[in-house]
Design a protein around this motif. Structure first.
Motif, mmCIF file in Angstrom:
data_model
loop_
_atom_site.group_PDB
_atom_site.id
_atom_site.type_symbol
_atom_site.label_atom_id
_atom_site.label_comp_id
_atom_site.label_asym_id
_atom_site.label_seq_id
_atom_site.Cartn_x
_atom_site.Cartn_y
_atom_site.Cartn_z
ATOM 1 N N VAL A 28 -42.511 95.218 -63.167
ATOM 2 C CA VAL A 28 -41.595 95.602 -62.089
ATOM 3 C C VAL A 28 -42.368 96.056 -60.862
ATOM 4 C CG1 VAL A 28 -39.946 97.410 -61.460
ATOM 5 C CG2 VAL A 28 -39.611 96.109 -63.534
ATOM 6 N N TRP A 29 -43.390 96.860 -61.064
ATOM 7 C CA TRP A 29 -44.130 97.363 -59.901
ATOM 8 C C TRP A 29 -45.063 96.325 -59.301
ATOM 9 C CZ3 TRP A 29 -42.470 100.806 -56.895
ATOM 10 C CH2 TRP A 29 -41.600 101.766 -57.376
ATOM 11 N N SER A 30 -45.560 95.410 -60.118
ATOM 12 C CA SER A 30 -46.374 94.343 -59.523
ATOM 13 C C SER A 30 -45.490 93.393 -58.720
ATOM 14 C CB SER A 30 -47.162 93.599 -60.581
ATOM 15 O OG SER A 30 -46.306 92.898 -61.447
ATOM 16 N N LEU A 31 -44.267 93.140 -59.188
ATOM 17 C CA LEU A 31 -43.344 92.303 -58.430
ATOM 18 C C LEU A 31 -42.844 93.008 -57.173
ATOM 19 C CD1 LEU A 31 -41.213 90.615 -61.242
ATOM 20 C CD2 LEU A 31 -43.003 89.590 -59.826
ATOM 21 N N ALA A 32 -42.680 94.311 -57.242
ATOM 22 C CA ALA A 32 -42.208 95.065 -56.070
ATOM 23 C C ALA A 32 -43.216 94.999 -54.931
ATOM 24 C CB ALA A 32 -41.945 96.518 -56.448
ATOM 25 N N ALA A 33 -44.478 94.909 -55.248
ATOM 26 C CA ALA A 33 -45.506 94.872 -54.210
ATOM 27 C C ALA A 33 -45.736 93.461 -53.676
ATOM 28 C CB ALA A 33 -46.817 95.432 -54.759
ATOM 29 N N LEU A 115 -35.577 105.418 -60.677
ATOM 30 C CA LEU A 115 -35.598 106.425 -59.606
ATOM 31 C C LEU A 115 -36.430 106.025 -58.392
ATOM 32 C CD1 LEU A 115 -34.829 109.249 -58.558
ATOM 33 C CD2 LEU A 115 -36.846 110.119 -59.752
ATOM 34 N N PRO A 116 -37.632 105.503 -58.563
ATOM 35 C CA PRO A 116 -38.405 105.120 -57.371
ATOM 36 C C PRO A 116 -37.735 104.023 -56.553
ATOM 37 C CG PRO A 116 -39.807 105.235 -59.295
ATOM 38 C CD PRO A 116 -38.421 105.367 -59.784
ATOM 39 N N PHE A 117 -37.070 103.090 -57.220
ATOM 40 C CA PHE A 117 -36.381 102.031 -56.487
ATOM 41 C C PHE A 117 -35.169 102.582 -55.741
ATOM 42 C CE2 PHE A 117 -38.738 99.559 -59.618
ATOM 43 C CZ PHE A 117 -39.380 98.685 -58.759
ATOM 44 N N VAL A 118 -34.514 103.570 -56.329
ATOM 45 C CA VAL A 118 -33.402 104.224 -55.646
ATOM 46 C C VAL A 118 -33.922 104.933 -54.396
ATOM 47 C CG1 VAL A 118 -31.689 106.083 -55.852
ATOM 48 C CG2 VAL A 118 -32.004 104.466 -57.726
ATOM 49 N N ALA A 119 -35.090 105.538 -54.498
ATOM 50 C CA ALA A 119 -35.676 106.228 -53.344
ATOM 51 C C ALA A 119 -36.213 105.244 -52.302
ATOM 52 C CB ALA A 119 -36.794 107.159 -53.809
ATOM 53 N N LEU A 120 -36.694 104.093 -52.733
ATOM 54 C CA LEU A 120 -37.248 103.109 -51.802
ATOM 55 C C LEU A 120 -36.178 102.267 -51.096
ATOM 56 C CD1 LEU A 120 -40.397 101.747 -53.652
ATOM 57 C CD2 LEU A 120 -40.329 103.120 -51.584
ATOM 58 N N PHE A 121 -34.979 102.198 -51.657
ATOM 59 C CA PHE A 121 -33.942 101.365 -51.067
ATOM 60 C C PHE A 121 -33.603 101.781 -49.628
ATOM 61 C CE2 PHE A 121 -29.498 100.074 -50.425
ATOM 62 C CZ PHE A 121 -29.655 98.706 -50.546
ATOM 63 N N PRO A 122 -33.373 103.064 -49.347
ATOM 64 C CA PRO A 122 -33.104 103.431 -47.946
ATOM 65 C C PRO A 122 -34.288 103.162 -47.019
ATOM 66 C CG PRO A 122 -32.585 105.261 -49.406
ATOM 67 C CD PRO A 122 -33.223 104.204 -50.234
ATOM 68 N N VAL A 123 -35.489 103.270 -47.543
ATOM 69 C CA VAL A 123 -36.676 102.996 -46.731
ATOM 70 C C VAL A 123 -36.719 101.509 -46.378
ATOM 71 C CG1 VAL A 123 -39.200 103.081 -46.705
ATOM 72 C CG2 VAL A 123 -37.902 104.934 -47.764
ATOM 73 N N GLU A 124 -36.378 100.654 -47.337
ATOM 74 C CA GLU A 124 -36.337 99.210 -47.060
ATOM 75 C C GLU A 124 -35.220 98.879 -46.073
ATOM 76 O OE1 GLU A 124 -37.492 96.135 -49.057
ATOM 77 O OE2 GLU A 124 -38.743 97.114 -50.542
ATOM 78 N N LEU A 125 -34.084 99.555 -46.197
ATOM 79 C CA LEU A 125 -32.998 99.341 -45.238
ATOM 80 C C LEU A 125 -33.446 99.711 -43.823
ATOM 81 C CD1 LEU A 125 -29.757 100.604 -47.022
ATOM 82 C CD2 LEU A 125 -30.253 98.291 -46.270
ATOM 83 N N ARG A 126 -34.145 100.827 -43.701
ATOM 84 C CA ARG A 126 -34.638 101.256 -42.390
ATOM 85 C C ARG A 126 -35.649 100.260 -41.832
ATOM 86 N NH1 ARG A 126 -37.657 106.435 -42.673
ATOM 87 N NH2 ARG A 126 -39.487 105.208 -42.275
ATOM 88 N N VAL A 163 -45.403 101.474 -50.612
ATOM 89 C CA VAL A 163 -44.908 101.041 -51.926
ATOM 90 C C VAL A 163 -46.040 101.078 -52.948
ATOM 91 C CG1 VAL A 163 -44.016 99.047 -53.214
ATOM 92 C CG2 VAL A 163 -43.000 99.683 -51.032
ATOM 93 N N THR A 164 -47.233 100.717 -52.547
ATOM 94 C CA THR A 164 -48.382 100.753 -53.457
ATOM 95 C C THR A 164 -48.681 102.178 -53.908
ATOM 96 O OG1 THR A 164 -49.303 98.789 -52.406
ATOM 97 C CG2 THR A 164 -50.815 100.137 -53.710
ATOM 98 N N VAL A 165 -48.646 103.118 -52.967
ATOM 99 C CA VAL A 165 -48.868 104.524 -53.317
ATOM 100 C C VAL A 165 -47.783 105.012 -54.269
ATOM 101 C CG1 VAL A 165 -48.901 106.872 -52.378
ATOM 102 C CG2 VAL A 165 -50.187 105.062 -51.245
#
Length: 189
Positions: A28-33, A115-126, A163-165
């Protein structure tokens, strides 16, 4: 051990003790990056390698083309956003309570995975909201294609670094929580 017992042991529902959970976490995290707002990261890297004096470079057109295709998917209307927030909050709260109040291992693992994807979703929207004017300005001729692509690539590289961090922190925290689970439940239950 029979074949059936071997298959059941391989598909064990215990999360922190299962190789499948750790493989899923890494996958999941390798695909996210690999993608930023739906754009493959190697497309962003091609813009970085463009010559400074390039004029209408193919890499710039390719990035802006990708963005013009993926950015409309990141637009949420008011009702959609509220409904999505309500459903996500309910589901995540239920998982959190099941995992950390009632002590269900699978729910804890899912919380640490989601949880991290929930936190990253608004950042991606921005980020999508910041990229949209760049694509529109390049399309209207207000900004050169190369300059719009360079600015977009800069924002996207910065986002990917974040996202990497986050992915490194998530893997460390999940590993720590898994170790604590094993210490508290040495026989798996």
């Amino acid at each position: 051990m029979t074949l059936t017992e071997g298959i059941l042991a391989l598909l064990d529902s215990r999360s922190f003790g299962s190789i499948w959970f750790w493989l899923l976490l890494a996958l999941v995290w390798s695909l996210a990056a690999r993608k930023v707002v739906g754009v493959p990261y190697d497309v962003v890297q091609q813009v970085r390698r463009m010559p400074q004096d390039a004029n209408d470079d193919a890499a710039a057109f390719q990035l802006l083309d990708w963005l013009s295709l993926t950015l409309p998917r990141w637009r949420l209307a008011g009702v959609e956003g509220v409904l999505m927030l309500f459903v996500a909050t309910f589901a995540f709260s239920a998982l959190f309570l099941l995992g950390f109040v009632y002590g269900l291992e699978m729910a804890q693992a899912l919380v640490l995975l989601i949880l991290p994807f929930v936190a990253l979703f608004p950042v991606e929207l921005r980020l999508a909201r910041k990229l949209t004017p760049l694509v529109e300005a390049a399309g209207a001729g207000e900004l050169s294609v190369d300059e719009a692509a360079r600015r977009a690539a800069r924002l996207m590289r910065r986002h990917r670094a974040g996202v990497t961090v986050v992915s490194i922190l998530v893997v460390v925290i999940t590993t720590y929580r898994g170790a604590l689970w094993f210490l508290a439940h040495p026989f798996g239950f």
